[in-house]
Motif scaffolding. Structure first.
Motif, PDB file in Angstrom:
ATOM      1  N   ILE A  14       0.837  -1.203   0.000  1.00  0.00           N
ATOM      2  CA  ILE A  14       0.000   0.000   0.000  1.00  0.00           C
ATOM      3  C   ILE A  14       0.869   1.250   0.000  1.00  0.00           C
ATOM      4  O   ILE A  14       0.615   2.199  -0.750  1.00  0.00           O
ATOM      5  N   MET A  15       1.903   1.264   0.825  1.00  0.00           N
ATOM      6  CA  MET A  15       2.779   2.431   0.905  1.00  0.00           C
ATOM      7  C   MET A  15       3.465   2.707  -0.429  1.00  0.00           C
ATOM      8  O   MET A  15       3.566   3.857  -0.874  1.00  0.00           O
ATOM      9  N   GLY A  16       3.936   1.634  -1.090  1.00  0.00           N
ATOM     10  CA  GLY A  16       4.558   1.805  -2.396  1.00  0.00           C
ATOM     11  C   GLY A  16       3.595   2.392  -3.410  1.00  0.00           C
ATOM     12  O   GLY A  16       3.963   3.248  -4.220  1.00  0.00           O
ATOM     13  N   ASN A  17       2.345   1.946  -3.351  1.00  0.00           N
ATOM     14  CA  ASN A  17       1.338   2.456  -4.274  1.00  0.00           C
ATOM     15  C   ASN A  17       0.956   3.901  -3.973  1.00  0.00           C
ATOM     16  O   ASN A  17       0.653   4.672  -4.892  1.00  0.00           O
ATOM     17  N   VAL A  18       0.959   4.281  -2.698  1.00  0.00           N
ATOM     18  CA  VAL A  18       0.659   5.668  -2.319  1.00  0.00           C
ATOM     19  C   VAL A  18       1.668   6.616  -2.973  1.00  0.00           C
ATOM     20  O   VAL A  18       1.302   7.673  -3.498  1.00  0.00           O
ATOM     21  N   ILE A  19       2.935   6.221  -2.970  1.00  0.00           N
ATOM     22  CA  ILE A  19       3.985   7.057  -3.567  1.00  0.00           C
ATOM     23  C   ILE A  19       3.764   7.227  -5.068  1.00  0.00           C
ATOM     24  O   ILE A  19       3.879   8.329  -5.615  1.00  0.00           O
ATOM     25  N   SER A  20       3.419   6.124  -5.752  1.00  0.00           N
ATOM     26  CA  SER A  20       3.220   6.208  -7.200  1.00  0.00           C
ATOM     27  C   SER A  20       1.937   6.956  -7.556  1.00  0.00           C
ATOM     28  O   SER A  20       1.897   7.689  -8.549  1.00  0.00           O
ATOM     29  N   VAL A  21       0.878   6.788  -6.761  1.00  0.00           N
ATOM     30  CA  VAL A  21      -0.363   7.544  -6.985  1.00  0.00           C
ATOM     31  C   VAL A  21      -0.092   9.040  -6.833  1.00  0.00           C
ATOM     32  O   VAL A  21      -0.522   9.851  -7.659  1.00  0.00           O
ATOM     33  N   ALA A  22       0.609   9.393  -5.773  1.00  0.00           N
ATOM     34  CA  ALA A  22       0.931  10.798  -5.531  1.00  0.00           C
ATOM     35  C   ALA A  22       1.786  11.357  -6.661  1.00  0.00           C
ATOM     36  O   ALA A  22       1.587  12.500  -7.101  1.00  0.00           O
ATOM     37  N   GLY A  23       2.731  10.543  -7.150  1.00  0.00           N
ATOM     38  CA  GLY A  23       3.576  10.989  -8.249  1.00  0.00           C
ATOM     39  C   GLY A  23       2.758  11.306  -9.489  1.00  0.00           C
ATOM     40  O   GLY A  23       2.933  12.363 -10.114  1.00  0.00           O
ATOM     41  N   PHE A  25      -0.481  11.958  -9.627  1.00  0.00           N
ATOM     42  CA  PHE A  25      -1.396  13.063  -9.326  1.00  0.00           C
ATOM     43  C   PHE A  25      -0.682  14.408  -9.417  1.00  0.00           C
ATOM     44  O   PHE A  25      -1.185  15.356 -10.042  1.00  0.00           O
ATOM     45  N   LEU A  26       0.482  14.513  -8.792  1.00  0.00           N
ATOM     46  CA  LEU A  26       1.209  15.777  -8.769  1.00  0.00           C
ATOM     47  C   LEU A  26       1.783  16.127 -10.139  1.00  0.00           C
ATOM     48  O   LEU A  26       1.884  17.307 -10.492  1.00  0.00           O
ATOM     49  N   LEU A  27       2.162  15.103 -10.923  1.00  0.00           N
ATOM     50  CA  LEU A  27       2.623  15.353 -12.287  1.00  0.00           C
ATOM     51  C   LEU A  27       1.519  16.014 -13.099  1.00  0.00           C
ATOM     52  O   LEU A  27       1.750  16.993 -13.820  1.00  0.00           O
ATOM     53  N   ALA A  28       0.293  15.489 -12.977  1.00  0.00           N
ATOM     54  CA  ALA A  28      -0.836  16.029 -13.723  1.00  0.00           C
ATOM     55  C   ALA A  28      -1.288  17.386 -13.179  1.00  0.00           C
ATOM     56  O   ALA A  28      -1.766  18.241 -13.933  1.00  0.00           O
ATOM     57  N   SER A  29      -1.130  17.594 -11.866  1.00  0.00           N
ATOM     58  CA  SER A  29      -1.579  18.851 -11.243  1.00  0.00           C
ATOM     59  C   SER A  29      -0.737  20.041 -11.664  1.00  0.00           C
ATOM     60  O   SER A  29      -1.223  21.180 -11.720  1.00  0.00           O
ATOM     61  N   ARG A  30       0.542  19.836 -11.903  1.00  0.00           N
ATOM     62  CA  ARG A  30       1.460  20.891 -12.341  1.00  0.00           C
ATOM     63  C   ARG A  30       1.436  22.115 -11.427  1.00  0.00           C
ATOM     64  O   ARG A  30       1.369  23.258 -11.868  1.00  0.00           O
ATOM     65  N   VAL A 144      -1.329   0.448 -12.540  1.00  0.00           N
ATOM     66  CA  VAL A 144      -2.553   1.259 -12.509  1.00  0.00           C
ATOM     67  C   VAL A 144      -2.499   2.456 -11.540  1.00  0.00           C
ATOM     68  O   VAL A 144      -2.986   3.540 -11.895  1.00  0.00           O
ATOM     69  N   PRO A 145      -1.954   2.331 -10.329  1.00  0.00           N
ATOM     70  CA  PRO A 145      -2.021   3.446  -9.360  1.00  0.00           C
ATOM     71  C   PRO A 145      -1.571   4.814  -9.874  1.00  0.00           C
ATOM     72  O   PRO A 145      -2.313   5.794  -9.702  1.00  0.00           O
ATOM     73  N   PRO A 146      -0.390   4.947 -10.509  1.00  0.00           N
ATOM     74  CA  PRO A 146      -0.024   6.291 -10.979  1.00  0.00           C
ATOM     75  C   PRO A 146      -0.958   6.802 -12.073  1.00  0.00           C
ATOM     76  O   PRO A 146      -1.175   8.012 -12.186  1.00  0.00           O
ATOM     77  N   VAL A 147      -1.524   5.888 -12.868  1.00  0.00           N
ATOM     78  CA  VAL A 147      -2.467   6.280 -13.917  1.00  0.00           C
ATOM     79  C   VAL A 147      -3.756   6.816 -13.295  1.00  0.00           C
ATOM     80  O   VAL A 147      -4.317   7.809 -13.752  1.00  0.00           O
ATOM     81  N   VAL A 148      -4.215   6.161 -12.229  1.00  0.00           N
ATOM     82  CA  VAL A 148      -5.406   6.638 -11.516  1.00  0.00           C
ATOM     83  C   VAL A 148      -5.149   8.022 -10.937  1.00  0.00           C
ATOM     84  O   VAL A 148      -5.982   8.927 -11.049  1.00  0.00           O
ATOM     85  N   SER A 276       9.185   8.657  -9.031  1.00  0.00           N
ATOM     86  CA  SER A 276       7.867   9.151  -8.629  1.00  0.00           C
ATOM     87  C   SER A 276       7.978  10.530  -7.993  1.00  0.00           C
ATOM     88  O   SER A 276       7.163  11.426  -8.253  1.00  0.00           O
ATOM     89  N   ILE A 277       9.002  10.711  -7.161  1.00  0.00           N
ATOM     90  CA  ILE A 277       9.221  12.005  -6.518  1.00  0.00           C
ATOM     91  C   ILE A 277       9.660  13.043  -7.552  1.00  0.00           C
ATOM     92  O   ILE A 277       9.184  14.187  -7.559  1.00  0.00           O
ATOM     93  N   ALA A 278      10.559  12.639  -8.442  1.00  0.00           N
ATOM     94  CA  ALA A 278      11.081  13.567  -9.449  1.00  0.00           C
ATOM     95  C   ALA A 278       9.987  14.069 -10.386  1.00  0.00           C
ATOM     96  O   ALA A 278       9.926  15.255 -10.711  1.00  0.00           O
ATOM     97  N   MET A 279       9.103  13.168 -10.817  1.00  0.00           N
ATOM     98  CA  MET A 279       8.056  13.626 -11.747  1.00  0.00           C
ATOM     99  C   MET A 279       6.998  14.459 -11.019  1.00  0.00           C
ATOM    100  O   MET A 279       6.283  15.248 -11.646  1.00  0.00           O
ATOM    101  N   ALA A 280       6.922  14.312  -9.706  1.00  0.00           N
ATOM    102  CA  ALA A 280       5.970  15.103  -8.929  1.00  0.00           C
ATOM    103  C   ALA A 280       6.431  16.548  -8.770  1.00  0.00           C
ATOM    104  O   ALA A 280       5.609  17.467  -8.671  1.00  0.00           O
ATOM    105  N   VAL A 281       7.739  16.766  -8.784  1.00  0.00           N
ATOM    106  CA  VAL A 281       8.257  18.116  -8.535  1.00  0.00           C
ATOM    107  C   VAL A 281       8.832  18.787  -9.783  1.00  0.00           C
ATOM    108  O   VAL A 281       8.906  20.017  -9.859  1.00  0.00           O
ATOM    109  N   ASP A 282       9.219  17.989 -10.783  1.00  0.00           N
ATOM    110  CA  ASP A 282       9.825  18.573 -11.984  1.00  0.00           C
ATOM    111  C   ASP A 282       8.895  18.430 -13.180  1.00  0.00           C
ATOM    112  O   ASP A 282       9.217  17.804 -14.175  1.00  0.00           O
ATOM    113  N   TYR A 283       7.722  19.018 -13.054  1.00  0.00           N
ATOM    114  CA  TYR A 283       6.729  18.960 -14.128  1.00  0.00           C
ATOM    115  C   TYR A 283       6.896  20.161 -15.059  1.00  0.00           C
ATOM    116  O   TYR A 283       7.517  21.164 -14.710  1.00  0.00           O
TER     117      TYR A 283
END
Length: 294
Positions: A14-23, A25-30, A144-148, A276-283
């Motif tokens: 679950i924790m691993g998936n939380v990181i990828s979901v957040a990645g 989400f934040l990539l798309a949020s820009r 699927v998680p990061p896609v969701v 996952s962290i990099a794509m969340a912050v370097d969009y």
């Protein structure tokens, strides 16, 4: 009492998936982050993943009892009955999907359902036990998680979402094959036809190298497509190519195969977490929607 209800959900997964979901989400949020949507997406999908893990534990009881690393699971020892686990898993799934339905959109919900059906139905009930291609099928649900997370924001399946799906699917393969190598005796005892058991460790090593090489190329598409910046590309190239070099060490003579596989596995987690962290912050602010289904 609470411990067994938590343990059966496989918190590490679950924790691993939380990181990828957040990645995703934040990539798309820009930078324009909807806090409530993010919370609902993270909690909703985490509950869906937890539900799938619980149901998987119920299905795999006959397999788990033969494997050293799984024979202490609460569904195997009897600490939690199959009926209780099924009710627990169902409740988690209902709440999780409800959150996604209420707060996200039909595309995000579709992929959550897709991943759940693939993992619980196709993979756990059939492919895992009967085919060497079970790992490939399982990789689709794992991607699927990061896609969701991404689609929860964009409400469409565009090129960025496709890249994430392919990228995380490819990552799952060497990650899973490495586990199958250092847990070879477990899989052999449980008669699970993973690649190292069905076709040998040497062939599994070839596949690990091939998948990592293709993965290293695919991750660059996020930058080439204008979704991430050069900082992401630097992280992607550094960690992915180092992972590839690590995999190539498997061809050395007299190498400790089990130790090597554990290193490949451990670095796979570091790699995907870093990306996952990099794509969340370097969009990038401009997103070219080359392919879009909305």
């Amino acid at each position: 009492m609470f411990r067994r209800y938590l343990k059966v959900t496989k918190p590490g997964i679950i924790m691993g998936n939380v990181i990828s979901v957040a990645g995703g989400f934040l990539l798309a949020s820009r930078g324009d982050i909807d806090g409530w949507l993010m919370l609902a997406t993270l909690v909703g999908l985490s509950l869906v993943v937890a539900s799938g893990c619980v149901i998987n534990n119920v299905i795999d009881r006959d397999i788990d009892i033969r494997m050293a690393r799984t024979r202490t699971r609460v569904t195997v020892t009897g600490e939690m009955s199959a009926k209780t686990a099924l009710l627990h898993g169902t409740a988690l799934g209902v709440v999780g999907f409800a959150l996604l339905v209420i707060f996200t959109n039909w595309i995000a919900v579709f992929f959550a359902v897709f991943g759940y059906v693939i993992y619980v139905g196709v993979y756990s009930l059939y492919m895992k036990r009967r085919s060497v291609y079970g790992t490939f099928v399982g990789s689709l649900s794992g991607a699927v998680p990061p896609v969701v997370g991404y689609c929860a924001v964009t409400a469409q399946f565009d090129t960025g979402a496709l890249i994430l799906l392919v990228m995380f699917s490819l990552w799952q393969m060497p990650h899973s094959y490495a586990i199958a190598i250092f847990r070879y005796k477990d899989y052999q005892a449980a008669r699970i036809p993973v690649l190292p058991v069905a076709h040998g460790i040497d062939k599994a090593k070839h596949h690990i190298v091939l998948y990592i090489a293709v993965y290293a190329l695919v991750v660059m598409l996020l930058t080439i497509g204008g979704y991430t910046g050069m900082a992401f590309l630097a992280v992607a190239c550094t960690t992915s190519f180092w992972w590839l070099l690590m995999a190539l060490r498997g061809y050395r003579r007299n190498i400790d195969i089990s130790g090597w596989a554990r290193q490949v596995f451990a670095f796979s987690i570091l790699n995907i977490t870093a990306l996952s962290i990099a794509m969340a912050v370097d969009y990038q602010n401009l997103t070219p929607h080359l392919l879009a289904i909305s």
